[in-house]
Design a protein around this motif. Structure first.
Motif, PDB file in Angstrom:
ATOM      1  N   GLN A 154      79.133  37.615  58.271  1.00  6.88           N
ATOM      2  CA  GLN A 154      78.649  36.567  59.164  1.00  6.88           C
ATOM      3  C   GLN A 154      78.797  35.173  58.554  1.00  6.88           C
ATOM      4  N   ARG A 155      78.740  35.065  57.225  1.00 10.00           N
ATOM      5  CA  ARG A 155      78.804  33.751  56.585  1.00 10.00           C
ATOM      6  C   ARG A 155      80.171  33.097  56.751  1.00 10.00           C
ATOM      7  N   TYR A 156      81.197  33.889  57.096  1.00 12.91           N
ATOM      8  CA  TYR A 156      82.533  33.322  57.283  1.00 12.91           C
ATOM      9  C   TYR A 156      82.839  32.999  58.744  1.00 12.91           C
ATOM     10  N   ASN A 157      81.977  33.441  59.650  1.00 14.96           N
ATOM     11  CA  ASN A 157      82.163  33.153  61.073  1.00 14.96           C
ATOM     12  C   ASN A 157      81.387  31.886  61.402  1.00 14.96           C
ATOM     13  N   HIS A 158      82.060  30.765  61.382  1.00 13.70           N
ATOM     14  CA  HIS A 158      81.385  29.475  61.436  1.00 13.70           C
ATOM     15  C   HIS A 158      80.557  29.296  62.710  1.00 13.70           C
ATOM     16  N   HIS A 159      81.041  29.840  63.813  1.00 13.64           N
ATOM     17  CA  HIS A 159      80.303  29.652  65.057  1.00 13.64           C
ATOM     18  C   HIS A 159      78.987  30.413  65.041  1.00 13.64           C
ATOM     19  N   GLN A 160      78.883  31.447  64.175  1.00 17.11           N
ATOM     20  CA  GLN A 160      77.628  32.176  64.082  1.00 17.11           C
ATOM     21  C   GLN A 160      76.717  31.609  63.006  1.00 17.11           C
ATOM     22  N   GLY A 161      77.262  30.719  62.158  1.00 17.30           N
ATOM     23  CA  GLY A 161      76.458  30.120  61.111  1.00 17.30           C
ATOM     24  C   GLY A 161      75.346  29.248  61.638  1.00 17.30           C
ATOM     25  N   HIS A 162      75.485  28.755  62.859  1.00 22.15           N
ATOM     26  CA  HIS A 162      74.486  27.857  63.422  1.00 22.15           C
ATOM     27  C   HIS A 162      73.204  28.583  63.775  1.00 22.15           C
ATOM     28  N   ASP A 163      73.128  29.869  63.442  1.00 27.98           N
ATOM     29  CA  ASP A 163      71.903  30.635  63.624  1.00 27.98           C
ATOM     30  C   ASP A 163      70.872  30.278  62.557  1.00 27.98           C
ATOM     31  N   THR A 164      71.293  29.559  61.489  1.00 30.23           N
ATOM     32  CA  THR A 164      70.383  29.189  60.419  1.00 30.23           C
ATOM     33  C   THR A 164      70.305  27.670  60.292  1.00 30.23           C
ATOM     34  N   LEU A 165      69.286  27.206  59.579  1.00 32.88           N
ATOM     35  CA  LEU A 165      69.131  25.780  59.331  1.00 32.88           C
ATOM     36  C   LEU A 165      70.252  25.257  58.432  1.00 32.88           C
ATOM     37  N   THR A 166      70.465  23.944  58.471  1.00 33.90           N
ATOM     38  CA  THR A 166      71.325  23.318  57.470  1.00 33.90           C
ATOM     39  C   THR A 166      70.512  23.134  56.192  1.00 33.90           C
ATOM     40  N   VAL A 167      71.212  22.866  55.091  1.00 34.03           N
ATOM     41  CA  VAL A 167      70.537  22.612  53.823  1.00 34.03           C
ATOM     42  C   VAL A 167      69.608  21.411  53.954  1.00 34.03           C
ATOM     43  N   LYS A 168      70.091  20.349  54.588  1.00 33.64           N
ATOM     44  CA  LYS A 168      69.281  19.142  54.742  1.00 33.64           C
ATOM     45  C   LYS A 168      68.025  19.441  55.563  1.00 33.64           C
ATOM     46  N   ALA A 169      68.172  20.190  56.646  1.00 34.35           N
ATOM     47  CA  ALA A 169      67.019  20.526  57.479  1.00 34.35           C
ATOM     48  C   ALA A 169      66.027  21.404  56.716  1.00 34.35           C
ATOM     49  N   GLU A 170      66.540  22.317  55.921  1.00 30.84           N
ATOM     50  CA  GLU A 170      65.670  23.180  55.118  1.00 30.84           C
ATOM     51  C   GLU A 170      64.850  22.346  54.129  1.00 30.84           C
ATOM     52  N   LEU A 171      65.499  21.393  53.463  1.00 29.45           N
ATOM     53  CA  LEU A 171      64.800  20.548  52.505  1.00 29.45           C
ATOM     54  C   LEU A 171      63.805  19.614  53.198  1.00 29.45           C
ATOM     55  N   GLU A 172      64.190  19.098  54.351  1.00 28.29           N
ATOM     56  CA  GLU A 172      63.276  18.227  55.089  1.00 28.29           C
ATOM     57  C   GLU A 172      62.044  18.996  55.566  1.00 28.29           C
ATOM     58  N   HIS A 173      62.273  20.232  56.016  1.00 28.00           N
ATOM     59  CA  HIS A 173      61.155  21.071  56.438  1.00 28.00           C
ATOM     60  C   HIS A 173      60.221  21.350  55.264  1.00 28.00           C
ATOM     61  N   TYR A 174      60.805  21.622  54.098  1.00 25.92           N
ATOM     62  CA  TYR A 174      60.001  21.887  52.902  1.00 25.92           C
ATOM     63  C   TYR A 174      59.216  20.637  52.498  1.00 25.92           C
ATOM     64  N   ALA A 175      59.873  19.474  52.580  1.00 28.68           N
ATOM     65  CA  ALA A 175      59.209  18.219  52.227  1.00 28.68           C
ATOM     66  C   ALA A 175      58.011  17.961  53.129  1.00 28.68           C
ATOM     67  N   GLN A 176      58.179  18.217  54.414  1.00 30.29           N
ATOM     68  CA  GLN A 176      57.083  18.007  55.361  1.00 30.29           C
ATOM     69  C   GLN A 176      55.929  18.970  55.074  1.00 30.29           C
ATOM     70  N   LYS A 177      56.268  20.211  54.796  1.00 30.97           N
ATOM     71  CA  LYS A 177      55.246  21.229  54.529  1.00 30.97           C
ATOM     72  C   LYS A 177      54.450  20.913  53.267  1.00 30.97           C
ATOM     73  N   GLU A 178      55.165  20.460  52.210  1.00 31.19           N
ATOM     74  CA  GLU A 178      54.505  20.208  50.930  1.00 31.19           C
ATOM     75  C   GLU A 178      54.106  18.744  50.741  1.00 31.19           C
ATOM     76  N   LYS A 179      54.362  17.917  51.774  1.00 30.62           N
ATOM     77  CA  LYS A 179      54.040  16.482  51.700  1.00 30.62           C
ATOM     78  C   LYS A 179      54.752  15.811  50.531  1.00 30.62           C
ATOM     79  N   LEU A 180      56.068  15.991  50.488  1.00 29.09           N
ATOM     80  CA  LEU A 180      56.908  15.450  49.421  1.00 29.09           C
ATOM     81  C   LEU A 180      57.796  14.342  49.962  1.00 29.09           C
ATOM     82  N   ASP A 181      58.181  13.437  49.074  1.00 27.35           N
ATOM     83  CA  ASP A 181      59.045  12.314  49.423  1.00 27.35           C
ATOM     84  C   ASP A 181      60.495  12.698  49.179  1.00 27.35           C
TER      85      ASP A 181
END
Length: 501
Positions: free
Chosen positions: A110-137
């Motif tokens: 699945q990791r090589y099928n780019h159109h199916q990759g959009h089933d997961t967050l991007t790296v930036k979105a994952e980090l932003e979500h973590y920052a919001q959860k942990e109240k980080l800058d």
């Protein structure tokens, strides 16, 4: 003037252990992992926990972090005067991520099928979500992201990351939190040389800010701030003065390869793989750029490059998993790709092991079923094997000293034995091509030597080999040629023997 009682309370706070473990016992069916283990972790002591595979290191770490029940045997004493969060952060050996619906039901290709990759967050979105959860800058971590060479993957989906990139994401999240107690299980797994240097510098910086470390590793390249060592023997923790005193797994007793693996693979072609000017991209992101490479029958290749350089994508073209293989100048096993052969025709000629395959493998499969699945290139086992195939499975179980655990689930074994079971799966059909993608990831030097000694023996019988490895000390001696990728381009193709001499 500070009252005497207040001073005394502060002095007691300074001297009491950061964590006090008293008579911790953890057992699983028929197996006592930790046996009345006691360990006061004094303030300022930054530990490395090493030793034999399966001794209970990860179990101890999870108990301290509160991830498994400890029956009140673990007491944590955080310092309220520190500006750091009063908590434990545990960074596991592998990164577990979910899709947007919170599910982990991914499949290997699945990791090589780019159109199916959009089933997961991007790296930036994952980090932003973590920052919001942990109240980080977020701005506080950008310099560290750049130092890790991780800024170019911000728009990538989590499922598209290589194992080394997943490790970096784990580390960035955990170190960003700056907890008072930070526990990292195999911190260097999958990291290239420069990333290991960057990580150690970051860990030293955190210690200077008040973070206390526990690293679980047998690696010798450690942060300068490490000042204490221990291992677990018979379920109890023992302090030692250096890593040289860590308990080691038993030395491998060399055995003769099973007869079916001493047969030279039958090939009616001279070339395993030949590619010319291969160009792979996902949208605007170029993964491989004008890559040309030829692998002849019987050659032994080392594939190297920094994390995210395109190694996994290159291998996916050879093993038939990448959908963009069609339409390129690519030949496999003497046939032009797309000339009528099926993906199963290709896979029948390849034995492969990789961290990603290990991640996605059916962890509820027994060791026996894990090896059997290699006959059918399945992630798991669904078909009855023939009589002669059962015989080969039993021969490999004996060869790798896995007979006594053949009915155990793969995920209950120490990592070293899991990798041996996966190697047995890889070679069970005696394929002409072995693709070993970081097969020693997470293994210590003794375990890696065991593994690579077997690879050297296999190589004597006509196998073609493509081996991916970052550690020069953890590669087999049979390798003859090297190809190096950097940012998707070929930086070097050379004869290893020439570079050594």
């Amino acid at each position: 003037m500070i009252p005497r009682q207040v001073r005394k309370d502060k002095e007691n706070k300074m001297t009491e252990p950061v964590a006090h473990i008293d008579n911790l016992t953890i057992q699983y069916p028929n197996n006592v992992v930790l046996n009345s283990l006691s360990w006061p972790i004094q303030k300022g002591k930054n530990y490395v926990i090493g030793g034999t595979s399966g001794s209970g290191k990860t179990t101890l770490a999870k108990a301290i972090a509160g991830l498994i029940p400890s029956n009140n045997a673990v007491q944590l004493n955080f310092d309220n005067n520190l500006p750091l969060p009063a908590k434990v952060v545990y960074i596991s050996n592998w990164y577990q991520f979910t899709n947007l619906e919170g599910d982990r039901n991914f499949y290997y290709q699945q990791r090589y099928n780019h159109h199916q990759g959009h089933d997961t967050l991007t790296v930036k979105a994952e980090l932003e979500h973590y920052a919001q959860k942990e109240k980080l800058d977020f701005s506080a971590i950008e310099e560290r992201i750049a130092a890790f060479g991780f800024e170019d993957v911000q728009s990538s989906q989590l499922i598209e990351l290589s194992s080394g990139e997943h490790k970096k994401l784990q580390l960035i999240r955990g170190l960003w939190a700056k907890p008072q107690l930070l526990i990292i299980d195999e911190p260097y797994t999958g990291l290239d040389k420069n990333s290991r240097i960057v990580l150690n510098k970051w860990l030293d910086d955190l210690v200077a800010e008040g973070v206390q470390l526990i690293l679980i590793t047998n690696d010798n390249h450690l942060p300068h701030s490490i000042n204490s060592f221990a291992h677990i023997v018979n379920g109890k923790l023992e302090k030692v003065t250096s890593q040289s005193e860590f308990a080691r797994d038993e030395k491998r007793q060399r055995k003769e390869l099973p007869a079916f693996l001493r047969e030279f693979p039958q090939t009616q072609y001279d070339t395993i793989a030949e590619m010319n000017n291969i160009h792979i991209r996902y949208g605007k992101k170029v993964v491989l750029k004008d890559v040309s490479w030829k692998v002849n029958v019987g050659e032994k290749w080392l594939l190297q490059g920094p994390n995210g350089s395109g190694k996994s994508t290159l291998l996916s073209l050879i093993n038939g998993d990448h959908p963009q293989a069609y339409g390129h100048d690519l030949s496999l096993f003497g046939n032009k790709r797309g000339s009528g052969e099926s993906i199963w025709d290709i896979k029948q000629k390849i034995g492969i092991i990789s961290p990603e395959m290990h991640w996605y493998f059916d962890q509820n499969a027994t060791v026996w079923h894990t090896i059997a699945s290699g006959f059918y290139d399945s992630i798991g086992w669904f078909i009855d094997v023939k009589f002669h195939e059962k015989k080969q499975i039993e021969e490999l179980l004996e060869f790798f000293d896995l007979t006594d655990v053949k009915h155990q689930n793969l995920n209950t074994l120490p990592l070293g034995k899991q990798r041996l079971a996966m190697l047995a799966r890889t070679i069970i059909k005696n394929p002409p091509l072995l693709v070993l993608d970081e097969p020693c990831q997470g293994l210590d030097n003794d375990q890696a030597k065991y593994f690579n000694d077997v690879v050297d023996e296999l190589a004597e019988y006509g196998k073609t080999l493509i081996y991916v490895g970052h550690y020069e000390s953890q590669i087999p001696s049979c390798l003859e040629h090297r190809i190096v990728l950097e940012k998707g381009e070929v930086k070097a193709i050379e004869n290893i023997l020439d570079t050594v001499s």
